[in-house]
Design a protein around this motif. Structure first.
Motif, PDB file in Angstrom:
ATOM      1  N   VAL A 270      63.919  94.603   7.403  1.00 48.78           N
ATOM      2  CA  VAL A 270      64.014  93.464   6.489  1.00 48.78           C
ATOM      3  C   VAL A 270      64.652  93.979   5.197  1.00 48.78           C
ATOM      4  N   PHE A 271      65.648  93.274   4.675  1.00 46.74           N
ATOM      5  CA  PHE A 271      66.248  93.606   3.387  1.00 46.74           C
ATOM      6  C   PHE A 271      65.401  92.982   2.274  1.00 46.74           C
ATOM      7  N   TRP A 272      65.211  93.771   1.196  1.00 45.40           N
ATOM      8  CA  TRP A 272      64.265  93.356   0.161  1.00 45.40           C
ATOM      9  C   TRP A 272      64.643  94.012  -1.160  1.00 45.40           C
ATOM     10  N   SER A 273      64.280  93.395  -2.270  1.00 38.01           N
ATOM     11  CA  SER A 273      64.486  93.957  -3.597  1.00 38.01           C
ATOM     12  C   SER A 273      63.242  93.680  -4.426  1.00 38.01           C
ATOM     13  N   ALA A 274      62.436  94.719  -4.639  1.00 35.38           N
ATOM     14  CA  ALA A 274      61.202  94.554  -5.409  1.00 35.38           C
ATOM     15  C   ALA A 274      61.498  94.244  -6.870  1.00 35.38           C
ATOM     16  N   LYS A 275      62.548  94.839  -7.421  1.00 35.64           N
ATOM     17  CA  LYS A 275      62.892  94.606  -8.815  1.00 35.64           C
ATOM     18  C   LYS A 275      63.310  93.158  -9.049  1.00 35.64           C
ATOM     19  N   ALA A 276      64.129  92.623  -8.160  1.00 36.04           N
ATOM     20  CA  ALA A 276      64.565  91.238  -8.307  1.00 36.04           C
ATOM     21  C   ALA A 276      63.424  90.266  -8.056  1.00 36.04           C
ATOM     22  N   ALA A 277      62.558  90.582  -7.084  1.00 35.51           N
ATOM     23  CA  ALA A 277      61.427  89.701  -6.803  1.00 35.51           C
ATOM     24  C   ALA A 277      60.451  89.669  -7.973  1.00 35.51           C
ATOM     25  N   THR A 278      60.239  90.819  -8.625  1.00 36.76           N
ATOM     26  CA  THR A 278      59.361  90.853  -9.792  1.00 36.76           C
ATOM     27  C   THR A 278      59.953  90.060 -10.948  1.00 36.76           C
ATOM     28  N   ALA A 279      61.256  90.217 -11.168  1.00 35.36           N
ATOM     29  CA  ALA A 279      61.904  89.465 -12.241  1.00 35.36           C
ATOM     30  C   ALA A 279      61.868  87.966 -11.975  1.00 35.36           C
ATOM     31  N   GLU A 280      62.044  87.590 -10.722  1.00 33.59           N
ATOM     32  CA  GLU A 280      61.990  86.167 -10.378  1.00 33.59           C
ATOM     33  C   GLU A 280      60.580  85.615 -10.534  1.00 33.59           C
ATOM     34  N   LEU A 281      59.585  86.450 -10.218  1.00 28.31           N
ATOM     35  CA  LEU A 281      58.201  86.015 -10.357  1.00 28.31           C
ATOM     36  C   LEU A 281      57.826  85.818 -11.816  1.00 28.31           C
ATOM     37  N   GLU A 282      58.395  86.627 -12.687  1.00 31.28           N
ATOM     38  CA  GLU A 282      58.110  86.520 -14.110  1.00 31.28           C
ATOM     39  C   GLU A 282      59.014  85.524 -14.826  1.00 31.28           C
ATOM     40  N   GLY A 283      59.914  84.886 -14.087  1.00 30.88           N
ATOM     41  CA  GLY A 283      60.825  83.932 -14.699  1.00 30.88           C
ATOM     42  C   GLY A 283      61.976  84.574 -15.418  1.00 30.88           C
ATOM     43  N   LYS A 284      62.269  85.833 -15.101  1.00 28.29           N
ATOM     44  CA  LYS A 284      63.369  86.560 -15.742  1.00 28.29           C
ATOM     45  C   LYS A 284      64.371  86.960 -14.676  1.00 28.29           C
ATOM     46  N   LEU A 285      65.113  86.006 -14.207  1.00 34.50           N
ATOM     47  CA  LEU A 285      66.091  86.292 -13.163  1.00 34.50           C
ATOM     48  C   LEU A 285      67.156  87.248 -13.689  1.00 34.50           C
TER      49      LEU A 285
ATOM     50  N   THR B  50      70.917  89.683   7.267  1.00 30.10           N
ATOM     51  CA  THR B  50      71.611  90.257   6.125  1.00 30.10           C
ATOM     52  C   THR B  50      71.126  89.711   4.786  1.00 30.10           C
ATOM     53  N   LYS B  51      70.423  88.628   4.749  1.00 28.69           N
ATOM     54  CA  LYS B  51      69.993  88.080   3.474  1.00 28.69           C
ATOM     55  C   LYS B  51      68.813  88.878   2.925  1.00 28.69           C
ATOM     56  N   ILE B  52      68.671  88.875   1.621  1.00 29.19           N
ATOM     57  CA  ILE B  52      67.569  89.552   0.953  1.00 29.19           C
ATOM     58  C   ILE B  52      66.391  88.583   0.869  1.00 29.19           C
ATOM     59  N   HIS B  53      65.299  88.957   1.473  1.00 30.81           N
ATOM     60  CA  HIS B  53      64.133  88.074   1.543  1.00 30.81           C
ATOM     61  C   HIS B  53      63.458  87.948   0.184  1.00 30.81           C
ATOM     62  N   GLY B  54      62.933  86.773  -0.070  1.00 32.83           N
ATOM     63  CA  GLY B  54      62.126  86.557  -1.258  1.00 32.83           C
ATOM     64  C   GLY B  54      60.669  86.905  -1.000  1.00 32.83           C
ATOM     65  N   ARG B  55      59.843  86.705  -2.002  1.00 32.41           N
ATOM     66  CA  ARG B  55      58.430  87.092  -1.895  1.00 32.41           C
ATOM     67  C   ARG B  55      57.713  86.305  -0.808  1.00 32.41           C
ATOM     68  N   ASP B  56      57.831  84.981  -0.830  1.00 32.38           N
ATOM     69  CA  ASP B  56      57.131  84.159   0.158  1.00 32.38           C
ATOM     70  C   ASP B  56      57.664  84.409   1.567  1.00 32.38           C
ATOM     71  N   GLU B  57      58.980  84.616   1.681  1.00 33.80           N
ATOM     72  CA  GLU B  57      59.562  84.879   2.995  1.00 33.80           C
ATOM     73  C   GLU B  57      59.074  86.208   3.563  1.00 33.80           C
ATOM     74  N   LEU B  58      58.969  87.211   2.716  1.00 37.37           N
ATOM     75  CA  LEU B  58      58.506  88.509   3.196  1.00 37.37           C
ATOM     76  C   LEU B  58      57.039  88.464   3.591  1.00 37.37           C
ATOM     77  N   LEU B  59      56.206  87.795   2.820  1.00 42.34           N
ATOM     78  CA  LEU B  59      54.793  87.675   3.175  1.00 42.34           C
ATOM     79  C   LEU B  59      54.614  86.958   4.513  1.00 42.34           C
ATOM     80  N   ALA B  60      55.385  85.897   4.709  1.00 42.11           N
ATOM     81  CA  ALA B  60      55.300  85.180   5.983  1.00 42.11           C
ATOM     82  C   ALA B  60      55.769  86.047   7.141  1.00 42.11           C
ATOM     83  N   ARG B  61      56.820  86.836   6.926  1.00 40.20           N
ATOM     84  CA  ARG B  61      57.324  87.710   7.992  1.00 40.20           C
ATOM     85  C   ARG B  61      56.322  88.810   8.338  1.00 40.20           C
TER      86      ARG B  61
END
Length: 492
Positions: free
Chosen positions: A132-147, A165-176
């Motif tokens: 699974v492709f993922w970005s913890a830094k981007a997910a944290t920024a999105e969670l804090e409202g700082k895209l 190929t898409k980068i999963h978001g937080r909810d998508e990764l938890l569901a996966r």
């Protein structure tokens, strides 16, 4: 080919009837035997073993996480996934439970162009690797409202129709994660029901065997500083684990309850034994602490070999010295050249008056790890011609071809009567004589002319060339008085 058991420390077998003292003694003995086998293998094969975790307590944390987890998530860096992947750990997880699966969480995927994600997705699919492709830094920024700016540009790519190929978001990764873990529990329960009651085949029993479990546990493992703690914090929704650029922040595993159906388990980062990399590569990859390095040039050379010359110049706004005519025009810059140019542009000077290369090396390595210097590795078996196509930057093959064409043009501009090898020998001999690498009495080159004093003007020109160092590494060179070679009168 080395066996799996030679590279990973496996937990010794135990039973519920064992006491705490017996289990502790068995684990210490098994770990000691494993350490001795690695030392014997290193000595017999004449190989250098990379620094790995030698603390038994850290390995015990790993064993407990493997025992508890239904799904094992191995966090790796997207820029070089195979360096952080440990196939031996995957095999050991299957030895514990044949139904246990390992998912490769490719973190920092936002640092990769789309074309590279497609290549790695194809490689993982061919080798039957769950990823699974993922970005913890981007997910944290999105969670804090700082895209992040670069994350805003990739929002359309996240909504792509290709789920690989898409980068999963937080909810998508938890569901996966929950889905994969539940499938493992279903298979384990179905196999257990089949073995215990092979004579029962009623629809009711089949429905119970394939029903969703009440709760599943997902364990996170991987090398230090690959983003495990950042991933855990992004998935939990708040800071629950310490995050720092220094590897080895997490010391003990901890369980974090996401919901009634999903629980996460974070394991301390481990450095696994390997013969494929050096200590300097591990420093450049963020596995070993940067502040503890003693030989900074070797670690910076790893960065210079991986990042293209024009990228370094564009990021740092510096000009690196070009290769000499007798050198390969496509060679990477030397660590000394990069450090001196960086120190000259930033004004880094040590107390001795020389360039502060240690300070510059630490900053360059941190930029390399954080992604300020863009770089990535190609999947095995793939040529550089299949590289980036849609990021606007030239591929590696284009850079190499341009360098080769420059060499051909420079050779064509030379005289036809003088061979190329003679030019190279002239430059080498002049360089050695100017730097004192050969004695003054040694003959630089046999001249075709009969007059012996033709060599004297040549040496004088070389000395003036050495003093004039404006186009090299940028360091000032003091012009000193040089006594002529022939101080006595000339003999007629």
């Amino acid at each position: 080919m080395l066996a799996v058991s030679e590279f990973r420390a496996g937990m010794p077998p135990w039973t519920a009837a064992m006491s705490v003292e017996e289990l502790d003694a068995n684990e210490k003995q098994a770990f000691l035997v494993w350490r001795r086998s690695l030392a014997r293998l290193e000595e017999n094969e004449k190989l250098v073993l990379t620094p790995f975790e030698k603390n038994l307590d850290i390995w015990r944390q790993l064993w407990r996480v493997l025992e508890r987890s239904d799904l094992l998530v191995m966090v790796v860096d997207a820029r070089d996934p195979l360096f952080y992947r440990c196939p031996d750990l995957e095999e050991y997880a299957k030895e514990i439970d044949k139904h246990k699966r390992t998912l490769l969480l490719v973190n920092k995927a936002d640092l990769l162009p789309v074309s590279m994600r497609k290549k790695w997705a194809e490689y993982f699919r061919l080798h039957k690797v769950l990823f699974v492709f993922w970005s913890a830094k981007a997910a944290t920024a999105e969670l804090e409202g700082k895209l992040l700016d670069h994350w805003k540009m990739q929002n359309n790519m996240r909504k792509s129709d290709d789920p690989e190929t898409k980068i999963h978001g937080r909810d998508e990764l938890l569901a996966r994660l929950q889905y994969e873990a539940e499938e493992i529990v279903k298979m384990r329960k179905s196999a257990s029901d089949t073995s215990t009651s092979s004579n029962s085949h009623s629809p009711r029993n089949n429905a119970e065997g394939t029903s969703a479990p009440k709760s599943v546990m997902v364990g996170f493992v991987g090398y230090p500083n690959v983003g495990k703690s950042s991933t855990i914090n992004a998935l939990v929704g708040q800071k629950r684990t310490g995050v720092t650029s220094t590897p080895g922040k997490t010391k003990h595993f901890q369980t974090l309850i996401i919901s009634d159906e999903l629980t996460l388990c974070d394991c301390p980062g481990l450095v696994f034994p390997s013969f494929s990399s050096s200590r300097y590569e591990m420093i450049a990859s963020g596995v070993l602490p940067i502040d503890r390095m003693t030989e900074h040039r070797e670690a910076v050379q790893v960065v210079a070999n991986r990042v293209q010359r024009h990228v370094i110049e564009d990021v740092y706004k510096i000009k690196l010295p070009k290769p000499k005519p007798y050198e390969s025009q496509s060679r990477p810059p030397q660590a000394s050249e990069l450090l001196r140019a960086y120190c000259a542009s930033r004004g880094y000077v040590a107390s001795s008056g020389l360039p502060d290369e240690t300070r510059a090396a630490r900053q360059i390595l941190k930029d390399f790890i954080d992604g300020k210097l863009p770089h990535y590795e190609m999947p095995p078996g793939m040529s550089a011609e299949d590289g980036v196509e849609d990021d606007g930057n030239p591929s590696l093959s284009e850079v190499l071809n341009s360098d080769a064409s420059d060499v051909e043009d420079s050779l064509e501009n030379g005289t036809e009567t003088t061979p190329v090898s003679e030019h190279v020998l002239d430059d080498l001999s002049s360089f050695d004589l100017a730097n004192g690498l050969v004695s003054k009495k040694a003959t630089v080159k046999k001249s075709n002319a009969s007059h012996k004093h033709h060599k004297k003007p040549q040496r004088k020109k070389d000395r003036s060339w050495r003093v004039g160092n404006d186009d090299e590494d940028g360091m000032p060179v003091t012009r000193v008085f040089q006594k002529p070679v022939n101080s006595g009168p000339l003999n007629g």
